[in-house]
Design an enzyme around this catalytic site. Structure first.
Site, mmCIF file in Angstrom:
data_model
loop_
_atom_site.group_PDB
_atom_site.id
_atom_site.type_symbol
_atom_site.label_atom_id
_atom_site.label_comp_id
_atom_site.label_asym_id
_atom_site.label_seq_id
_atom_site.Cartn_x
_atom_site.Cartn_y
_atom_site.Cartn_z
ATOM 1 C CE LYS A 1 -11.969 -0.998 1.526
ATOM 2 N NZ LYS A 1 -12.009 -0.495 0.146
ATOM 3 C CB THR B 1 -7.485 -1.809 2.687
ATOM 4 O OG1 THR B 1 -7.623 -1.934 1.274
ATOM 5 C CG2 THR B 1 -6.337 -2.675 3.159
ATOM 6 N N GLY C 1 -7.386 4.589 -10.501
ATOM 7 C CA GLY C 1 -7.708 4.441 -9.089
ATOM 8 C C GLY C 1 -6.908 5.370 -8.186
ATOM 9 C CG ASP D 1 -13.244 3.107 -0.120
ATOM 10 O OD1 ASP D 1 -12.109 3.589 -0.106
ATOM 11 O OD2 ASP D 1 -13.500 1.941 0.221
ATOM 12 C CB SER E 1 -0.893 0.013 1.240
ATOM 13 O OG SER E 1 -1.540 1.264 1.321
ATOM 14 C CB ALA F 1 -21.496 -6.771 -5.106
ATOM 15 N N GLY F 2 -18.417 -5.733 -3.432
ATOM 16 C CA GLY F 2 -17.766 -5.806 -2.132
ATOM 17 C C GLY F 2 -17.797 -4.461 -1.420
#
Ligand code: ATR
Length: 282
Positions: free
Chosen positions: A72, A68, A247, A108, A21, A134-135
């Site tokens: 979540k 992350t 992103g 987010d 990250s 769909a997370g």
């Protein structure tokens, strides 16, 4: 260990994986810039360790936490109170620790909206939106987008039941929204905004195939994966002549919003943006 003063603090990043990250780079630079003696530390946690970890963090010098993949939704179950977006989306990626209590937020979603506005000059109002996945990320983003009265939202997910559940939750909160959950690969057309939120591509190699000819020629394609800066998914979209948003933009603005929540201070966004883009082009 040397005591470096009462205002010393820690912010954790929990997830799996976390080692690559760029959040520590951004936040440690930002803390230093505004003169806060805080450390931002990544920590890999397995499923089942999230609850115990959050319980012991209530006390001590933890000021905040970023959450992350894939924790979540678990984090949303463990916090003491939630912001409206965290509550409705059921996903928490940012936690403020105050007086031994955990306050959950979803940056987010707000970060994605700010990225659309500031980096692509784009508004979701009246648009036909398709979300891949769909997370936790899809939840925050789709609930934030729904606030802008889009024409429709279609959730395409590998596990159809999970996509349908997200669509149902959206419908419950936004009664007038035209929304559906369909299996990945299902027919969608005339899409204005496509958002790739799945974890496919996090390894830097794999990527989803998408029939980009089903999008309007004016469509914007966004990916939540920020490394590489132009993901294979976005490169495919560019080959079709479509506009893309990497992103990195959502990553930057979710970090900026997390910083505001923990510190109550305005983040040095210019510095964070430069650090991020330099690291991504290195
Ligand atoms: P995040 O918090 O980043 O959204 P997540 O909650 O673990 O992470 O969600 C990951 C998303 O990527 C899900 O939509 C998942 O689909 P499933 O619900 O079917 O698991 C999607 N995903 C992960 N691997 C995938 C793959 N190989 N193909 C398609 N979708 C995938």
């Amino acid at each position: 260990m040397k005591d470096r003063g009462a205002s010393r603090g820690a912010v954790w990043l929990i997830g799996d994986p976390v080692s690559h990250s760029l959040s520590p780079l951004l936040h440690n630079a930002a803390f230093k810039k505004v003169g806060l003696p805080w450390d931002y530390v990544p920590l890999r946690l397995l499923k089942g360790q999230v609850g115990p970890f959050l319980r012991i963090l209530r006390h001590g010098r933890t000021m905040g936490i970023n959450v992350t993949v894939p924790h979540k939704e678990a984090a949303a179950r463990w916090v003491d109170r939630k912001s409206p977006l965290a509550q409705s989306s059921g996903a928490v990626n940012c936690i403020r620790v105050r007086g031994g209590r955990l306050e959950g937020y979803n940056t987010d979603g707000t970060g994605f909206i700010e990225a659309l506005e500031r980096e692509a000059d784009y508004s979701a109002r009246g648009k036909r939106i398709a979300i891949l996945g769909a997370g936790g990320a899809a939840r925050g983003i789709s609930f934030a987008l729904a606030e802008f009265r889009p024409a429709s939202i279609v959730v395409l997910n590998r596990t159809p039941a999970r996509g349908r559940k997200l669509a149902r939750d959206l419908k419950r909160r936004f009664r007038n929204l035209d929304v559906a959950g369909v299996p990945m690969g299902e027919w969608v057309r005339d899409v204005d905004l496509l958002v790739q939120t799945t974890s496919v591509g996090l390894d830097g190699r794999s990527h989803l195939r998408f029939p980009f000819d089903r999008l309007k020629p004016s469509a914007l394609v966004a990916d939540v994966i920020y490394r590489p800066r132009r993901t294979p998914f976005l490169r495919d979209a560019s080959r079709w002549g479509l506009r893309t948003l990497g992103g990195w933009a959502m990553f930057l603005y979710q970090a900026a919003e997390s910083f505001r929540i923990w510190t109550g201070m305005e983040p040095p966004v210019g510095l964070m943006r430069r650090k991020l883009l330099r690291a991504l082009t290195a």
